[in-house]
Design a protein around this motif. Structure first.
Motif, mmCIF file in Angstrom:
data_model
loop_
_atom_site.group_PDB
_atom_site.id
_atom_site.type_symbol
_atom_site.label_atom_id
_atom_site.label_comp_id
_atom_site.label_asym_id
_atom_site.label_seq_id
_atom_site.Cartn_x
_atom_site.Cartn_y
_atom_site.Cartn_z
ATOM 1 N N ARG A 225 -5.757 -6.474 3.512
ATOM 2 C CA ARG A 225 -6.010 -5.174 2.897
ATOM 3 C C ARG A 225 -4.751 -4.604 2.241
ATOM 4 O O ARG A 225 -4.820 -3.977 1.186
ATOM 5 C CB ARG A 225 -6.537 -4.202 3.956
ATOM 6 C CG ARG A 225 -7.946 -4.532 4.429
ATOM 7 C CD ARG A 225 -8.467 -3.474 5.384
ATOM 8 N NE ARG A 225 -9.815 -3.796 5.837
ATOM 9 C CZ ARG A 225 -10.511 -3.029 6.673
ATOM 10 N NH1 ARG A 225 -9.984 -1.906 7.140
ATOM 11 N NH2 ARG A 225 -11.731 -3.384 7.038
ATOM 12 N N ARG A 226 -3.600 -4.812 2.888
ATOM 13 C CA ARG A 226 -2.359 -4.294 2.297
ATOM 14 C C ARG A 226 -2.054 -4.997 0.981
ATOM 15 O O ARG A 226 -1.654 -4.366 -0.005
ATOM 16 C CB ARG A 226 -1.204 -4.481 3.277
ATOM 17 C CG ARG A 226 -1.285 -3.593 4.518
ATOM 18 C CD ARG A 226 -0.074 -3.775 5.396
ATOM 19 N NE ARG A 226 -0.154 -2.937 6.588
ATOM 20 C CZ ARG A 226 0.778 -2.906 7.543
ATOM 21 N NH1 ARG A 226 1.847 -3.679 7.443
ATOM 22 N NH2 ARG A 226 0.631 -2.118 8.588
ATOM 23 N N HIS A 227 -2.230 -6.307 0.973
ATOM 24 C CA HIS A 227 -1.999 -7.049 -0.270
ATOM 25 C C HIS A 227 -3.006 -6.633 -1.336
ATOM 26 O O HIS A 227 -2.652 -6.522 -2.521
ATOM 27 C CB HIS A 227 -2.099 -8.552 -0.008
ATOM 28 C CG HIS A 227 -1.048 -9.076 0.914
ATOM 29 N ND1 HIS A 227 0.302 -8.983 0.635
ATOM 30 C CD2 HIS A 227 -1.140 -9.693 2.115
ATOM 31 C CE1 HIS A 227 0.999 -9.523 1.617
ATOM 32 N NE2 HIS A 227 0.141 -9.960 2.535
ATOM 33 N N ALA A 229 -4.486 -3.735 -1.673
ATOM 34 C CA ALA A 229 -4.143 -2.407 -2.171
ATOM 35 C C ALA A 229 -3.003 -2.478 -3.180
ATOM 36 O O ALA A 229 -3.029 -1.808 -4.225
ATOM 37 C CB ALA A 229 -3.765 -1.499 -1.006
ATOM 38 N N LYS A 230 -1.995 -3.285 -2.888
ATOM 39 C CA LYS A 230 -0.872 -3.436 -3.822
ATOM 40 C C LYS A 230 -1.324 -4.071 -5.131
ATOM 41 O O LYS A 230 -0.899 -3.662 -6.214
ATOM 42 C CB LYS A 230 0.229 -4.279 -3.174
ATOM 43 C CG LYS A 230 0.917 -3.611 -1.986
ATOM 44 C CD LYS A 230 1.946 -4.534 -1.369
ATOM 45 C CE LYS A 230 2.606 -3.882 -0.163
ATOM 46 N NZ LYS A 230 3.581 -4.797 0.496
#
Length: 289
Positions: A225-227, A229-230
């Motif tokens: 999810r972090r990747h 979002a970026k």
């Protein structure tokens, strides 16, 4: 879903190419050698994208069979639309190149076919119920919006480019918002997938097999999810924000020279996410969703 490079290149390049061809046929009126090169770029983008799609097939030599299922398959309709669009636009391209004086009205049927081809590309994915994130009207509209924005930037149309980029940015955000909750709204669980939900909670005791297979390679792909979002921020910046600023701030013809490559990189990033974030329900059998 596995973000295969061939499909990413196909959907991005062909969409931009058909969008550009539609504008060349209806708005721009180049002549002579200038017309040749502009039409060459449009045809090259469209055909490069279509050629890349063949490499994603298990047996590319059988690609011709895609034309036989036009009654039920959006893939077949896309193939027919692409061929008919390229054929319908050829007389206008030759007229511009050879100074034949064919009225721009002759370009409208080909332009409509070009846009319809891009919409059919989006419908290939929107028609797949097994991927809830794709099964929504925003998908074909997003594909057409990318074609309009990319085509307008290639054509150097400042006003239409600004409008198309703003619309595209809004659709990208809307697609992500709708898609993030699509899998849960679809109501698919391991219980519904196996038909054992009425007996209680269902979980995976052991995988169905220990070796890799096609389903695990192609249908089950996870991105953090972090990747994600970026990458969403990066895609929005490259595809919309930076090209918008380039068209607004850079003088004359320099705007498109900067905006087009930025937009293309953003389109590639968005399309990679389009596949990487798509959750196929088959993953429920393996406890992956």
């Amino acid at each position: 879903m596995n973000p295969a490079p061939s499909v990413i290149i196909f959907t991005v390049f062909s969409g931009m190419g058909f969008g550009y061809l539609a504008l060349l046929a209806t708005v721009h009126d180049y002549s002579g050698i200038a017309a040749f090169w502009h039409w060459f770029v449009g045809y090259a983008l469209a055909t490069i994208g279509l050629a890349a799609s063949a490499f994603h097939l298990g047996n590319p030599s059988r690609a011709w069979r895609a034309f036989t299922q036009w009654r039920s398959s959006w893939l077949s309709r896309e193939a027919w639309g692409a061929v008919l669009a390229l054929l319908a636009l050829a007389p206008v391209a030759l007229s511009d190149w050879l100074h034949l004086g064919l009225p721009r009205g002759f370009g409208w049927p080909g332009a409509v076919l070009a846009v319809a081809t891009v919409a059919a590309s989006g419908m290939i994915y929107a028609s797949i119920r097994a991927v809830p994130r794709w099964h929504h009207w925003t998908v074909p509209v997003l594909f057409v919006a990318f074609a309009c924005a990319g085509g307008s930037l290639l054509a150097g149309l400042r006003g239409p480019s600004l409008v198309a980029l703003l619309v595209l940015g809004g659709l990208m955000v809307l697609y992500w918002r709708v898609g993030d909750g699509a899998f849960s709204r679809a109501g698919s669980t391991m219980g519904t997938a196996t038909g054992l939900g009425t007996l209680g909670g269902v979980s995976v005791f052991e995988p169905a097999h220990t070796a890799d297979n096609y389903l695990l390679r192609e249908m089950i792909y996870a991105v953090g999810r972090r990747h994600a979002a970026k990458l969403r921020v990066l895609a929005l910046l490259l595809a919309v924000v930076l090209p918008l600023l380039a068209m607004l701030l850079l003088p004359g013809r320099y705007g498109p020279y900067v905006a087009v490559p930025l937009h293309l990189l953003g389109a590639l990033a968005q399309r990679w996410l389009f596949f990487a974030e798509a959750e196929h329900v088959v993953g429920l059998y393996y406890g992956k969703r």
